[in-house]
Write an enzyme that holds these catalytic residues in place. Structure first.
Site, PDB file in Angstrom:
ATOM      1  N   LYS A   1      -6.898   3.191  -3.256  1.00 39.38           N
ATOM      2  CA  LYS A   1      -7.322   3.160  -1.862  1.00 39.38           C
ATOM      3  C   LYS A   1      -7.570   4.578  -1.391  1.00 39.38           C
ATOM      4  O   LYS A   1      -6.819   5.485  -1.751  1.00 39.38           O
ATOM      5  CB  LYS A   1      -6.215   2.478  -1.049  1.00 39.38           C
ATOM      6  CG  LYS A   1      -6.407   2.450   0.447  1.00 39.38           C
ATOM      7  CD  LYS A   1      -5.298   1.614   1.119  1.00 39.38           C
ATOM      8  CE  LYS A   1      -5.269   1.815   2.614  1.00 39.38           C
ATOM      9  NZ  LYS A   1      -4.183   1.064   3.281  1.00 39.38           N
TER      10      LYS A   1
ATOM     11  N   LYS B   1     -10.305   0.226  -2.502  1.00 39.09           N
ATOM     12  CA  LYS B   1     -10.232  -0.077  -1.073  1.00 39.09           C
ATOM     13  C   LYS B   1     -10.490   1.171  -0.249  1.00 39.09           C
ATOM     14  O   LYS B   1      -9.623   2.021  -0.131  1.00 39.09           O
ATOM     15  CB  LYS B   1      -8.845  -0.643  -0.728  1.00 39.09           C
ATOM     16  CG  LYS B   1      -8.648  -0.888   0.768  1.00 39.09           C
ATOM     17  CD  LYS B   1      -7.286  -1.493   1.073  1.00 39.09           C
ATOM     18  CE  LYS B   1      -7.022  -1.535   2.575  1.00 39.09           C
ATOM     19  NZ  LYS B   1      -5.665  -1.992   2.914  1.00 39.09           N
TER      20      LYS B   1
ATOM     21  N   ASP C   1       0.868  -1.183   0.000  1.00 42.02           N
ATOM     22  CA  ASP C   1       0.000   0.000   0.000  1.00 42.02           C
ATOM     23  C   ASP C   1       0.901   1.227   0.000  1.00 42.02           C
ATOM     24  O   ASP C   1       1.512   1.558   1.004  1.00 42.02           O
ATOM     25  CB  ASP C   1      -0.893   0.012   1.254  1.00 42.02           C
ATOM     26  CG  ASP C   1      -1.959  -1.079   1.216  1.00 42.02           C
ATOM     27  OD1 ASP C   1      -1.738  -2.098   0.541  1.00 42.02           O
ATOM     28  OD2 ASP C   1      -3.007  -0.901   1.867  1.00 42.02           O
TER      29      ASP C   1
END
Lengths: 366, 296
Positions: free
Chosen positions: A266, A302, A199
Site C-alpha cells: 500500500k 493499494k 494495514d
C-alpha cells in the site's frame, strides 16, 4: 559456492530487463503460463524459502537483503513520470466507463482514520458501504471499511453478513514509531476484534538508514500474528512512499515487503503529503508483476490518499491493466484507500444513468 | 532617405471562457467565428461544451457560500466597484456593442450608459432587499416571527441574444446581488461584450466563481444546465431567438429537479430599456422564516 536450502518451488530470478520504468511494451504474464497463488496461502517457512531463493542468500542476512535490493535496477524518474502521465491520457467513455466506475466502487476501502472518529461515525460509514446508492440496488458495495483498531468491533458488528470486510490500521499507525511488542500487541488486538485485513506501516526510519533486516523481521512478525490467529487476517504493508524520498526506494521497499510476505503493498497512510501518486503506483505495479513472474505469487496493490475523483480512479485502473495486467483488475488484488472518492464515483454513475450532471446534494456527505 | 516603417502587425485578442475566475479555452478545443451585424469578421470565440458548463457549475457552487456569506453592504460595494470599472472601459464596450448589434455610435453609447446605470441600480439593492421583501410577521403567541429573502444558490442564466450588454446586465446583476452565483451562457452571435465584462469582473473584487461566462451554441449548452442537478434556478431569457431551442423545452428539462425558472415576458426579446425591477431580484430568492421566543 555455499550450499543453500533447496526451495520447495521453482523460483525464477527477476527478469531485470522489465524493471526500467519505461516498460510499456512488456507483455504481462498471462494467467495460463504462470502458476499463481495467493500470498496468504503460503506458510511462514515458504515465505522465507521464497525470499531466500529470490535474494540468493539462505540466511536472509542484512548484507544479502542489501545486495539484492540495491541490485534492483534504478528507476528512471523522468521516464516513470512520463509513462504515468501518458497512461493518464486514456479516454474511457460510455460502457467502458460504466464498467470502470462499478469496478472502482467494488475496490474501495472506505476509510475513516481521524482522531475524532466515534462509534456513530463508523456505523454511518458502514451504512454507506452497505447501501452506497439507496436508489439503485445494482450498485456494487465497496470491498472493505478501514478504521482504527479500537473501532474494529463496532465496524464488525455493523457490517454483519454483508460481505464487506473490515480492515484495521495497526502497528502504531501512522508513524510506526513504537517498539515491536507494542506494534504486535496493537495488531493482535485488531485481529482478535475481528479484523479481516490489517494495514501495517513499515518502520521508515529503519528502512532509510539501511536496516532492511529490521523492516523484514517486523513484517514477518506482524504477518505471523495476522495469519496464526483464530480468524486469520490478510496483511497490507504501507510503505509511506511520501517519506521514502526516491522512486528507487519505492521499488526496494515494495520488494522487501513482498519478500517478507505482504498480501498487499500500500502506498501511504494518507497522513503524509504526497500520498498516492500515479508514478509511484506504477512502480509498485511493476514490482508485483515481476514478483509474480519470479515466485508465482500474486501480491495486491493499494494506492491510498489523495484519490478523490472518478477520473483519477480510472487513470489508476488503466495503469493496472497496462502495467500489471488484467488479473489485478480484481478487488482481491487492487484497492483504493479513499473516503471522498466513493461520492464522486456515485455522482458519475448517476450522470451515466440519467444523462444529467449530478451534484453534492444527491450523495451523503460524510 | 529613410525606408518606410513596416506595417504594424495586428495584436488580436483571444476570446476565452470565464470559469472560476480564470480564462480557460473550451475543454473541447473548439472555437467559432463571431461576425459583426454586417457580417464582417470580428474574432474567434471559444465554443463551450457541456463539460465547460459542468466545470462552471462546480466553480459557481464552490463560490456560493462565500459570496452569500459576505455582508450585504460588502456585496453592494463590490458590485458598485464593477460599475466604476465598466465606466473606465466605456469606449471598448461602445465599440463592441456597436459592431455586434449594428448600432450607431450614439445608440451604442446610450446602451452602454444604461447598462452601467442598471448595474449601479442593482448594486444599491444589495442591503435593501431584506428590508423591502422581509417582514416581521404578526403571530398569535409570544414569538418574534421574521421572514427574510435568502439566495437560492446557483443560477444558470441564458443571456438575451439581441441585447448583448444591456440585456446581459439586466439578467446577471439581479441574480448575483443577493448572494447567488451564476453560470451565464452569453449571446451566441454577440458574445464579445460578455467576455469584456468578464475581464472587468476578473479585475474587480468579485470573488472567483461568482460569475462564470460561457460562449458557444446556446442550444448545445443550455439543456445541460437546465438538467444539471446542482443548479437551483434558470433564467431562459436567451432561449428566445436562439436556434434550435425553446424556453418551453428548457423549462421541461428543469422540471425534473424542480428548479425556479424565470420565463421571458413576451414572445419576442424585450427592449430591455426599462427592464429593471425588484421582482427580478426576488425571482432567485427563498424566503426564510424564523420563530424566536420573546423574552419575558
Amino acid at each position: 559456492m555455499l550450499p543453500r536450502a533447496r526451495p520447495t518451488r521453482v523460483v525464477r530470478m527477476p527478469d531485470t530487463s522489465r524493471l526500467d520504468g519505461m516498460t510499456s511494451t512488456v507483455t504481462t504474464p498471462s494467467s495460463e503460463s504462470v502458476p499463481r497463488s495467493h500470498p496468504a496461502d503460503r506458510t511462514g517457512a515458504q515465505v522465507a524459502a521464497d525470499a531466500a531463493a529470490v535474494i540468493g542468500s539462505a540466511d536472509l542476512s542484512e548484507a544479502g537483503l542489501r545486495r539484492f535490493l540495491h541490485g534492483l535496477p534504478g528507476v528512471d524518474r523522468v521516464g516513470a513520470d512520463g509513462r504515468a502521465a501518458h497512461l493518464g491520457t486514456r479516454s474511457i467513455k460510455t460502457t467502458a466507463k460504466a464498467w470502470a466506475l462499478d469496478l472502482t466502487i467494488s475496490m474501495v476501502d472506505l476509510t475513516t482514520l481521524e482522531g475524532a472518529d466515534t462509534p456513530g461515525k463508523v456505523r454511518s460509514l458502514v451504512a454507506k458501504a452497505r447501501t452506497p446508492e439507496p436508489g439503485d440496488p445494482t450498485c456494487p458495495r465497496p470491498a472493505a471499511v478501514c478504521v482504527y483498531g479500537d473501532m474494529v468491533a463496532e465496524a464488525r458488528d455493523a457490517v454483519g453478513n454483508s460481505g464487506i470486510r473490515v480492515a484495521a490500521v495497526a502497528t502504531a499507525f501512522p508513524s510506526g514509531r513504537a517498539g515491536r511488542q507494542v506494534r504486535l500487541a496493537d495488531t493482535r488486538d485488531a485481529v482478535a476484534a475481528g479484523a479481516d485485513e490489517i494495514d501495517m506501516v513499515i518502520d521508515r526510519g529503519a528502512f532509510l538508514s539501511g536496516g532492511f533486516r529490521k523492516v523484514y523481521d517486523d513484517i514477518v512478525a506482524v504477518r505471523e500474528v495476522c495469519h496464526d490467529a483464530e480468524h486469520p487476517a490478510h496483511l497490507k504493508v504501507i510503505l509511506e512512499t511520501g517519506e521514502l524520498a526516491t522512486y528507487d526506494n519505492v521499488r526496494r521497499a515494495s520488494w522487501l515487503a513482498m519478500l517478507a510476505g505482504a498480501d498487499f503493498i500500500k502506498t501511504s497512510t494518507g497522513k503524509v503529503s504526497p500520498a498516492a501518486t500515479l508514478p509511484v503506483t506504477v512502480i509498485m505495479l511493476e514490482a508485483v508483476r515481476d514478483f509474480l513472474a519470479t515466485t508465482g505469487v500474486q501480491v495486491g496493490v493499494k494506492p491510498a490518499g489523495g484519490i478523490r475523483t472518478a477520473k483519477d480512479a480510472i487513470k489508476y485502473l488503466v495503469s493496472v491493466n497496462e502495467v500489471a495486467g488484467e488479473p489485478w483488475l480484481d478487488p482481491d488484488y487492487f484497492r483504493f484507500g479513499a473516503s471522498s472518492l466513493l461520492n464522486d464515483v456515485l455522482l458519475q454513475r448517476q450522470k451515466l444513468a440519467t444523462g444529467a450532471y449530478s451534484g453534492p446534494d444527491y450523495v451523503t456527505i460524510d | 532617405m529613410r525606408a518606410p516603417a513596416p506595417a504594424r502587425i495586428d495584436v488580436r485578442k483571444t476570446y476565452k471562457l470565464f470559469i472560476g475566475g480564470a480564462f480557460p479555452r473550451s475543454e473541447s478545443g473548439r472555437t467559432y467565428e463571431v461576425t459583426s451585424a454586417k457580417g464582417a469578421f470580428l474574432a474567434n470565440a471559444a465554443q463551450g461544451s457541456r463539460k465547460d458548463a459542468r466545470d462552471a457549475v462546480r466553480a459557481a457552487r464552490s463560490a456560493q457560500p462565500g459570496w452569500a456569506g459576505a455582508t450585504a453592504y460588502n456585496r453592494g460595494q463590490v458590485l458598485y466597484r464593477v460599475a466604476e470599472l465598466l465606466e473606465g472601459r466605456r469606449a471598448q464596450f461602445v465599440a463592441d456593442v456597436a459592431a455586434g448589434e449594428g448600432l450607431t455610435e450614439r445608440r451604442a453609447q446610450d446602451a452602454v450608459a444604461a447598462a452601467i446605470d442598471r448595474w449601479v441600480w442593482y448594486a444599491g439593492w444589495s442591503d435593501k432587499v431584506a428590508q423591502v421583501a422581509g417582514n416581521a410577521n404578526p403571530v398569535a403567541g409570544p414569538y418574534f416571527n421574521l421572514s427574510a429573502p435568502e439566495p437560492t444558490g446557483v443560477v444558470a442564466v441564458i443571456a438575451p441574444q439581441a441585447s448583448s450588454l444591456l440585456g446581459l446586465v439586466s439578467v446577471l446583476a439581479p441574480a448575483i446581488v443577493t448572494g447567488n452565483t451564476v453560470v451565464v451562457v452569453a449571446s451566441e452571435d454577440r458574445p464579445l461584450p460578455a467576455i469584456s465584462l468578464a475581464e472587468v469582473l476578473a479585475t474587480s473584487d468579485v470573488p472567483a466563481g461568482v460569475v462564470n461566462i460561457l460562449t458557444g451554441r446556446t442550444a448545445e449548452i443550455a439543456p445541460h444546465l437546465a438538467k444539471h442537478m446542482d443548479v437551483n434556478a434558470l433564467d431562459v431569457a436567451g432561449a428566445l431567438g436562439a436556434d434550435g431551442i425553446t424556453w418551453g423545452a428548457l423549462e421541461a428539462d428543469a422540471a425534473d429537479t424542480v428548479k425556479r425558472v424565470l420565463r421571458p415576458a413576451g414572445d419576442d426579446e424585450a427592449s430591455w430599456a426599462d427592464a429593471q425591477s425588484l421582482n427580478a431580484i426576488l425571482a432567485y430568492t427563498e424566503t426564510k422564516t424564523v420563530w424566536h421566543p420573546k423574552g419575558m
